[in-house]
Motif scaffolding. Structure first.
Motif, PDB file in Angstrom:
ATOM      1  N   VAL A   1       0.855  -1.184   0.000  1.00 44.92           N
ATOM      2  CA  VAL A   1       0.000   0.000   0.000  1.00 44.92           C
ATOM      3  C   VAL A   1       0.893   1.236   0.000  1.00 44.92           C
ATOM      4  N   GLU A   2       0.473   2.245  -0.768  1.00 44.95           N
ATOM      5  CA  GLU A   2       1.244   3.480  -0.843  1.00 44.95           C
ATOM      6  C   GLU A   2       0.304   4.656  -1.019  1.00 44.95           C
ATOM      7  N   GLY A   3       0.818   5.826  -0.741  1.00 43.20           N
ATOM      8  CA  GLY A   3       0.028   7.043  -0.861  1.00 43.20           C
ATOM      9  C   GLY A   3       0.768   8.203  -0.232  1.00 43.20           C
ATOM     10  N   PRO A   4       0.038   9.286   0.071  1.00 45.60           N
ATOM     11  CA  PRO A   4       0.692  10.446   0.679  1.00 45.60           C
ATOM     12  C   PRO A   4       1.414  10.059   1.970  1.00 45.60           C
ATOM     13  N   CYS A   5       2.622  10.550   2.143  1.00 46.43           N
ATOM     14  CA  CYS A   5       3.424  10.210   3.326  1.00 46.43           C
ATOM     15  C   CYS A   5       2.807  10.721   4.621  1.00 46.43           C
ATOM     16  N   GLU A   6       1.995  11.757   4.533  1.00 48.11           N
ATOM     17  CA  GLU A   6       1.342  12.328   5.709  1.00 48.11           C
ATOM     18  C   GLU A   6      -0.036  12.813   5.303  1.00 48.11           C
ATOM     19  N   PRO A   7      -0.949  12.975   6.248  1.00 47.02           N
ATOM     20  CA  PRO A   7      -2.293  13.447   5.912  1.00 47.02           C
ATOM     21  C   PRO A   7      -2.240  14.744   5.102  1.00 47.02           C
ATOM     22  N   GLY A   8      -2.883  14.720   3.949  1.00 46.95           N
ATOM     23  CA  GLY A   8      -2.922  15.901   3.091  1.00 46.95           C
ATOM     24  C   GLY A   8      -1.640  16.183   2.337  1.00 46.95           C
ATOM     25  N   GLY A   9      -0.636  15.345   2.476  1.00 49.42           N
ATOM     26  CA  GLY A   9       0.659  15.576   1.831  1.00 49.42           C
ATOM     27  C   GLY A   9       0.658  15.233   0.351  1.00 49.42           C
ATOM     28  N   SER A  10       1.752  15.609  -0.333  1.00 50.70           N
ATOM     29  CA  SER A  10       1.851  15.330  -1.765  1.00 50.70           C
ATOM     30  C   SER A  10       2.968  14.328  -2.086  1.00 50.70           C
ATOM     31  N   LYS A  11       3.909  14.147  -1.192  1.00 53.74           N
ATOM     32  CA  LYS A  11       4.972  13.174  -1.412  1.00 53.74           C
ATOM     33  C   LYS A  11       4.420  11.771  -1.171  1.00 53.74           C
ATOM     34  N   THR A  12       4.798  10.801  -2.012  1.00 50.01           N
ATOM     35  CA  THR A  12       4.289   9.430  -1.921  1.00 50.01           C
ATOM     36  C   THR A  12       5.258   8.527  -1.181  1.00 50.01           C
ATOM     37  N   CYS A  13       4.697   7.705  -0.271  1.00 53.08           N
ATOM     38  CA  CYS A  13       5.475   6.730   0.487  1.00 53.08           C
ATOM     39  C   CYS A  13       4.837   5.358   0.358  1.00 53.08           C
ATOM     40  N   ARG A  14       5.634   4.330   0.556  1.00 55.18           N
ATOM     41  CA  ARG A  14       5.136   2.958   0.606  1.00 55.18           C
ATOM     42  C   ARG A  14       5.069   2.568   2.081  1.00 55.18           C
ATOM     43  N   PHE A  15       3.919   2.047   2.513  1.00 53.81           N
ATOM     44  CA  PHE A  15       3.678   1.726   3.919  1.00 53.81           C
ATOM     45  C   PHE A  15       3.672   0.229   4.147  1.00 53.81           C
ATOM     46  N   THR A  16       4.813  -0.378   4.113  1.00 53.02           N
ATOM     47  CA  THR A  16       4.919  -1.793   4.461  1.00 53.02           C
ATOM     48  C   THR A  16       6.182  -1.972   5.272  1.00 53.02           C
ATOM     49  N   GLU A  17       6.062  -2.759   6.328  1.00 55.28           N
ATOM     50  CA  GLU A  17       7.213  -2.982   7.193  1.00 55.28           C
ATOM     51  C   GLU A  17       8.187  -3.983   6.607  1.00 55.28           C
ATOM     52  N   GLU A  18       7.660  -4.949   5.888  1.00 59.81           N
ATOM     53  CA  GLU A  18       8.483  -6.021   5.347  1.00 59.81           C
ATOM     54  C   GLU A  18       8.107  -6.263   3.898  1.00 59.81           C
ATOM     55  N   GLU A  19       8.937  -6.989   3.192  1.00 63.98           N
ATOM     56  CA  GLU A  19       8.657  -7.303   1.797  1.00 63.98           C
ATOM     57  C   GLU A  19       7.679  -8.459   1.644  1.00 63.98           C
ATOM     58  N   ASN A  20       7.602  -9.362   2.613  1.00 64.99           N
ATOM     59  CA  ASN A  20       6.754 -10.542   2.493  1.00 64.99           C
ATOM     60  C   ASN A  20       5.481 -10.382   3.305  1.00 64.99           C
TER      61      ASN A  20
END
Length: 160
Positions: free
Chosen positions: A81-100
């Motif tokens: 899952v990915e999306g804005p790094c912070e509420p209302g932000g424009s920079k995109t981050c991936r939100f997963t702790e691990e690859e598996n």
């Protein structure tokens, strides 16, 4: 393993029944604490091994984009899952702790891995292990955790 035990206990308590004309690829899911999960068609430009796409709606009104992929040579459906790094932000981050991060579903037969084909009947519940903890350790911690959102989503309907 706490999430697996909680998921298993829901086997007998889930009352939601999928409509016969609702394919898994259009199913919507929700949590009591306000997060929603809505499957949608896989984007045309998605990787060849992506079998599902979803939108994760957060209490803050922000949305994150998710994917289920079946990597070559690895027979487990992995979610991201990915999306804005912070509420209302424009920079995109991936939100997963691990690859598996294996995706699971609850069916009449019990807990199973997310199906590769998304054209059948929707599962009663979807489990994305470590989703809540992935967002807990992000800038969403302050806006999303007034209740106790978790990793399990219950079937709530079908997108039109």
């Amino acid at each position: 393993m706490r999430w697996l035990a909680a998921f298993a206990t829901l086997l007998g308590t889930s009352a939601a029944i999928a409509a016969p004309d609702c394919p898994f690829s259009r199913a919507t899911y929700a949590q009591e604490d306000g997060w929603t999960l809505q499957f949608q068609p896989v984007p045309r430009d998605a990787p060849a091994n992506q079998t599902a796409s979803f939108i994760l709606g957060l209490k803050s009104g922000d949305t994150l984009t998710g994917a289920i992929m079946w990597p070559n040579g690895y027979s487990t459906p992995l979610w991201s899952v990915e999306g804005p790094c912070e509420p209302g932000g424009s920079k995109t981050c991936r939100f997963t702790e691990e690859e598996n991060n294996t995706a699971y579903v609850l069916t009449d037969n019990g807990i199973e891995m997310m199906p590769q084909e998304m054209d059948g009947e929707p599962a009663r519940e979807v489990l994305l292990p470590r989703l809540a903890s992935s967002l807990w350790y992000s800038f969403y911690r302050g806006t999303e955790f007034a209740g106790e959102p978790g990793d399990v989503f219950s079937f709530s309907g079908c997108a039109t």
